[in-house]
Write an enzyme that holds these catalytic residues in place. Structure first.
Site, PDB file in Angstrom:
ATOM      1  N   ASN A 245      -7.007   7.880  -3.794  1.00 16.90           N
ATOM      2  CA  ASN A 245      -6.810   7.512  -5.195  1.00 16.90           C
ATOM      3  C   ASN A 245      -8.113   7.185  -5.930  1.00 16.90           C
ATOM      4  O   ASN A 245      -8.218   7.404  -7.118  1.00 16.90           O
ATOM      5  CB  ASN A 245      -5.792   6.374  -5.311  1.00 16.90           C
ATOM      6  CG  ASN A 245      -6.171   5.163  -4.500  1.00 16.90           C
ATOM      7  OD1 ASN A 245      -7.044   5.232  -3.634  1.00 16.90           O
ATOM      8  ND2 ASN A 245      -5.519   4.057  -4.778  1.00 16.90           N
TER       9      ASN A 245
ATOM     10  N   CYS B 168      -3.327   0.710  -5.321  1.00 21.47           N
ATOM     11  CA  CYS B 168      -2.761  -0.137  -4.266  1.00 21.47           C
ATOM     12  C   CYS B 168      -2.311  -1.497  -4.777  1.00 21.47           C
ATOM     13  O   CYS B 168      -1.342  -2.061  -4.305  1.00 21.47           O
ATOM     14  CB  CYS B 168      -3.799  -0.324  -3.181  1.00 21.47           C
ATOM     15  SG  CYS B 168      -5.375  -0.870  -3.851  1.00 21.47           S
TER      16      CYS B 168
ATOM     17  N   GLU C  29     -13.543  -6.842   0.177  1.00 23.17           N
ATOM     18  CA  GLU C  29     -14.586  -5.985  -0.369  1.00 23.17           C
ATOM     19  C   GLU C  29     -15.075  -6.654  -1.649  1.00 23.17           C
ATOM     20  O   GLU C  29     -14.379  -7.473  -2.246  1.00 23.17           O
ATOM     21  CB  GLU C  29     -14.023  -4.591  -0.655  1.00 23.17           C
ATOM     22  CG  GLU C  29     -13.498  -3.939   0.623  1.00 23.17           C
ATOM     23  CD  GLU C  29     -13.310  -2.438   0.546  1.00 23.17           C
ATOM     24  OE1 GLU C  29     -12.453  -2.007  -0.233  1.00 23.17           O
ATOM     25  OE2 GLU C  29     -14.015  -1.717   1.286  1.00 23.17           O
TER      26      GLU C  29
ATOM     27  N   GLU D  64      -7.870  -2.526   4.028  1.00 24.44           N
ATOM     28  CA  GLU D  64      -7.422  -2.546   2.621  1.00 24.44           C
ATOM     29  C   GLU D  64      -6.200  -1.655   2.551  1.00 24.44           C
ATOM     30  O   GLU D  64      -6.311  -0.431   2.476  1.00 24.44           O
ATOM     31  CB  GLU D  64      -8.527  -2.003   1.706  1.00 24.44           C
ATOM     32  CG  GLU D  64      -9.766  -2.874   1.626  1.00 24.44           C
ATOM     33  CD  GLU D  64      -9.557  -4.125   0.798  1.00 24.44           C
ATOM     34  OE1 GLU D  64      -8.438  -4.359   0.300  1.00 24.44           O
ATOM     35  OE2 GLU D  64     -10.521  -4.887   0.660  1.00 24.44           O
TER      36      GLU D  64
ATOM     37  N   VAL E 262      -0.284   1.031   5.117  1.00 27.22           N
ATOM     38  CA  VAL E 262      -0.027   0.047   6.177  1.00 27.22           C
ATOM     39  C   VAL E 262       0.166   0.762   7.517  1.00 27.22           C
ATOM     40  O   VAL E 262      -0.342   0.319   8.558  1.00 27.22           O
ATOM     41  CB  VAL E 262       1.212  -0.798   5.825  1.00 27.22           C
ATOM     42  CG1 VAL E 262       1.607  -1.696   6.989  1.00 27.22           C
ATOM     43  CG2 VAL E 262       0.938  -1.628   4.576  1.00 27.22           C
TER      44      VAL E 262
ATOM     45  N   LYS F  91      -1.251 -10.852   4.597  1.00 25.34           N
ATOM     46  CA  LYS F  91      -0.034 -10.335   5.239  1.00 25.34           C
ATOM     47  C   LYS F  91      -0.232  -8.838   5.562  1.00 25.34           C
ATOM     48  O   LYS F  91      -1.328  -8.431   5.963  1.00 25.34           O
ATOM     49  CB  LYS F  91       1.177 -10.630   4.354  1.00 25.34           C
ATOM     50  CG  LYS F  91       1.455 -12.135   4.227  1.00 25.34           C
ATOM     51  CD  LYS F  91       2.302 -12.507   3.017  1.00 25.34           C
ATOM     52  CE  LYS F  91       3.748 -12.101   3.106  1.00 25.34           C
ATOM     53  NZ  LYS F  91       4.497 -12.528   1.883  1.00 25.34           N
TER      54      LYS F  91
HETATM   55  P1  NAD Z   1      -3.318   7.138   4.430  1.00 23.56           P
HETATM   56  O1  NAD Z   1      -3.047   5.917   5.205  1.00 23.56           O
HETATM   57  O2  NAD Z   1      -2.412   8.292   4.582  1.00 23.56           O
HETATM   58  O3  NAD Z   1      -4.770   7.687   4.738  1.00 23.56           O
HETATM   59  C1  NAD Z   1      -5.927   6.883   4.557  1.00 23.56           C
HETATM   60  C2  NAD Z   1      -7.075   7.465   5.342  1.00 23.56           C
HETATM   61  O4  NAD Z   1      -6.852   7.239   6.736  1.00 23.56           O
HETATM   62  C3  NAD Z   1      -7.247   8.975   5.188  1.00 23.56           C
HETATM   63  O5  NAD Z   1      -8.624   9.257   5.110  1.00 23.56           O
HETATM   64  C4  NAD Z   1      -6.664   9.505   6.481  1.00 23.56           C
HETATM   65  O6  NAD Z   1      -7.183  10.756   6.872  1.00 23.56           O
HETATM   66  C5  NAD Z   1      -7.064   8.433   7.462  1.00 23.56           C
HETATM   67  N1  NAD Z   1      -6.272   8.358   8.686  1.00 23.56           N
HETATM   68  C6  NAD Z   1      -4.972   8.684   8.864  1.00 23.56           C
HETATM   69  N2  NAD Z   1      -4.601   8.443  10.140  1.00 23.56           N
HETATM   70  C7  NAD Z   1      -5.687   7.953  10.783  1.00 23.56           C
HETATM   71  C8  NAD Z   1      -5.934   7.510  12.105  1.00 23.56           C
HETATM   72  N3  NAD Z   1      -4.985   7.510  13.039  1.00 23.56           N
HETATM   73  N4  NAD Z   1      -7.167   7.063  12.434  1.00 23.56           N
HETATM   74  C9  NAD Z   1      -8.145   7.024  11.495  1.00 23.56           C
HETATM   75  N5  NAD Z   1      -7.968   7.439  10.223  1.00 23.56           N
HETATM   76  C10 NAD Z   1      -6.750   7.894   9.867  1.00 23.56           C
HETATM   77  O7  NAD Z   1      -3.399   6.650   2.916  1.00 23.56           O
HETATM   78  P2  NAD Z   1      -3.454   7.535   1.608  1.00 23.56           P
HETATM   79  O8  NAD Z   1      -2.116   8.175   1.456  1.00 23.56           O
HETATM   80  O9  NAD Z   1      -4.686   8.359   1.599  1.00 23.56           O
HETATM   81  O10 NAD Z   1      -3.643   6.424   0.491  1.00 23.56           O
HETATM   82  C11 NAD Z   1      -2.589   5.731  -0.064  1.00 23.56           C
HETATM   83  C12 NAD Z   1      -2.442   4.374   0.571  1.00 23.56           C
HETATM   84  O11 NAD Z   1      -3.669   3.679   0.530  1.00 23.56           O
HETATM   85  C13 NAD Z   1      -1.457   3.496  -0.157  1.00 23.56           C
HETATM   86  O12 NAD Z   1      -0.659   2.799   0.762  1.00 23.56           O
HETATM   87  C14 NAD Z   1      -2.341   2.534  -0.918  1.00 23.56           C
HETATM   88  O13 NAD Z   1      -1.723   1.313  -1.229  1.00 23.56           O
HETATM   89  C15 NAD Z   1      -3.480   2.374   0.002  1.00 23.56           C
HETATM   90  N6  NAD Z   1      -4.671   1.930  -0.733  1.00 23.56           N
HETATM   91  C16 NAD Z   1      -5.135   0.659  -0.541  1.00 23.56           C
HETATM   92  C17 NAD Z   1      -6.238   0.195  -1.254  1.00 23.56           C
HETATM   93  C18 NAD Z   1      -6.753  -1.214  -1.069  1.00 23.56           C
HETATM   94  O14 NAD Z   1      -7.889  -1.454  -1.417  1.00 23.56           O
HETATM   95  N7  NAD Z   1      -5.997  -2.141  -0.541  1.00 23.56           N
HETATM   96  C19 NAD Z   1      -6.877   1.045  -2.152  1.00 23.56           C
HETATM   97  C20 NAD Z   1      -6.392   2.332  -2.313  1.00 23.56           C
HETATM   98  C21 NAD Z   1      -5.286   2.770  -1.597  1.00 23.56           C
END
Ligand code: NAD
Length: 484
Positions: free
Chosen positions: A153, A284, A458, A250, A230, A451
């Protein structure tokens, strides 16, 4: 429309290709046109990136902190110079409107590089007097080779939020962007080298979860920082735990935004819209459970519906467009599934609710009223432009309901009663809270969840804890008093 990078990866100071890696396509979500073809990292690419990071890190850590900071400041200036070009690339990769990417993405990344560039030379330990001339002191040390893994995102912002504090503290980083948005992190890597970062200090490798998992598991890696869901967080944290590596998580959220009767109506409506529709709801920290007190509810819903219907969807590259498509067909279908589910569970559709346009993955900005706590749309992260409005009567009631979720990323309160604002915020289980504002994340302010939304922070000075460790040194100034 083309946005083909020089090569798929940026490793050890230069673009690197390995055509043996699985083909990855980057598509413009507004049209589904392929804008770049890349290859996922092979084991050889991963090895090259980690070896370069390990080699570069020791040298980088020995630089004068002020010189490390200067590199980050130069990189920030280069991002700002190229903001328009980077914004267009981010729009093509994510589908977010150019009206957002011009102000939010590379620009906030530059803020972050400036903040930590300035802080680099101020990262000190402390002296601890122990009496009788003895003392101890602490040294703030880098962790070593760190891995950053990003979501789709905010691609360049996430890369900067991880790289800037990591590099300021003297670490090297191998960053893996989301496989859906691989392009702008490569530009950041090139900019850092142009700004004077030694080759290998910041490398970018592409790929899906398997590439991320390979990085996390490598014995040379000292720290892992993930922005993602998550579900992925559980996997990455487990893998980090196997190697006893510290982690920053995050993750997702289902944040409450509470509007009391005495709130400024336009501000509260604006805050709720910012907290649900920016980036087509793919944020997020979005306040997707909007609790509105009964006395203001009718007026709130009327203004919300009117302002939401006026949102301009369209070509993300058009400066007048306010909302673009979702990242992918899969995400669009997921979001439409939540909308269907909410209707089936009896939520009242105030506006929106359908896919939009003839091409791309657009969903109308959608507001449901009459949502109850038990409905799926109020319990799960939708990650799309879908706002749920829930009613409430009393402060204690709303605090309990706001906290009744496994998540704890963010929360917001709109009220003119200053005492109530602070009292309520103090009781909310969330890492980041807003009073009479929503979703603003200035680099000066720590950001992160509690949680199931994760841990570690960050931004702000707090981020230094995530990217360095303390060494404590005891200094004996007198004779050693041994009982032997
Ligand atoms: P995702 O969990 O599908 O993927 C995130 C990243 O993790 C990707 O680069 C993916 O390739 C990698 N990944 C997947 N499986 C892995 C593994 N087993 N080992 C290591 N890396 C792995 O998330 P997404 O769909 O790209 O993003 C959306 C999610 O991210 C939403 O849940 C959103 O809330 C969250 N998000 C959180 C924040 C925050 O700062 N808290 C910010 C932006 C997005």
């Amino acid at each position: 429309m083309q946005a083909q990078p020089e090569a798929s990866h940026f490793v050890d100071g230069r673009y690197l290709e390995d055509a043996a890696g699985a083909v990855m396509e980057s598509r413009y979500p507004a049209t589904d046109a392929v804008i770049a073809r890349l290859h996922a990292a092979t084991p050889a690419v991963i090895e090259a990136a980690l070896a370069a990071a390990a080699r570069a890190q020791a040298d980088w850590a020995a630089w004068k902190p002020v010189e490390r900071g200067r590199v980050l400041l130069r990189a920030a200036a280069l991002l700002r110079e190229r903001n328009a070009e980077l914004a267009e690339l981010e729009t093509l990769d994510t589908g977010k409107p150019i009206s957002e990417t011009l102000v939010a993405d590379a620009a906030s990344g530059a803020d972050c590089l400036e903040f930590f560039g300035g802080l680099a030379a101020a990262l000190t330990g402390e002296a601890i007097p122990l009496g009788a001339g003895d003392f101890a002191y602490t040294l703030r040390e880098p962790l070593g080779v760190c891995v950053g893994i990003g979501a789709w995102n905010y691609p360049i912002q996430i890369a900067c939020w991880k790289a800037a504090p990591a590099l300021a503290c003297g670490n090297a980083m191998v960053f893996k962007p989301s496989e859906l948005t691989p392009l702008t992190a490569l530009r950041l890597a090139a900019v850092l080298v142009e700004a004077g970062a030694p080759p290998g200090v910041f490398s970018v490798v592409q790929g899906a979860g398997d590439v991320g998992a390979a990085l996390v598991a490598d014995a040379r890696v000292a720290k892992v920082s993930l922005t993602g869901s998550v579900e992925t967080g559980r996997k990455v944290y487990a893998a980090a735990a196997a190697g006893l590596k510290p982690a920053t998580m995050e993750l997702g959220g289902k944040s409450p935004l509470i509007v009391f009767d005495d709130a400024d109506l336009e501000d509260a409506v604006g805050g709720a819209m910012l907290g649900n529709f920016y980036s087509a709801g793919q944020v997020c920290s979005n306040g997707t459970r909007v609790f509105v007190q009964k006395g203001i509810r009718a007026r709130f819903l009327a203004r919300l519906a009117a302002r939401t219907r006026a949102i301009r969807l369209g070509d993300p590259l058009d400066a007048d467009t306010q909302m673009g498509p979702l990242i992918s067909a899969g995400q669009r279908d997921r979001v439409l599934g939540y909308i269907d589910g909410a209707l089936a569970e009896g939520a009242r559709l105030l506006t929106g609710g359908r896919a939009w346009g003839n091409a791309g993955w657009f969903v109308e900005p959608t507001v449901f009223d009459g949502v109850t706590d038990a409905m799926k749309v109020a319990r799960e992260e939708v990650f799309g432009p879908v706002m749920s409005v829930l009613g409430f009567s009393e402060e204690d009631e709303v605090v309990a309901r706001a906290n009744a979720t496994p998540f704890g990323l963010a929360a917001g309160v709109f009220t003119r009663d200053i005492a109530r604002a602070h009292r309520v915020v103090a009781r909310l289980q969330a890492g980041t809270c807003w009073i009479n504002s929503y979703n603003l994340t200035p680099v000066e302010m720590p950001f992160g969840g509690v949680k199931a939304s994760g841990f570690g922070r960050e931004n702000g000075r707090a981020a230094v804890e995530a990217w360095s460790r303390l060494k404590a040194v005891h200094v004996g100034m007198g004779p050693v008093d041994a009982p032997f």
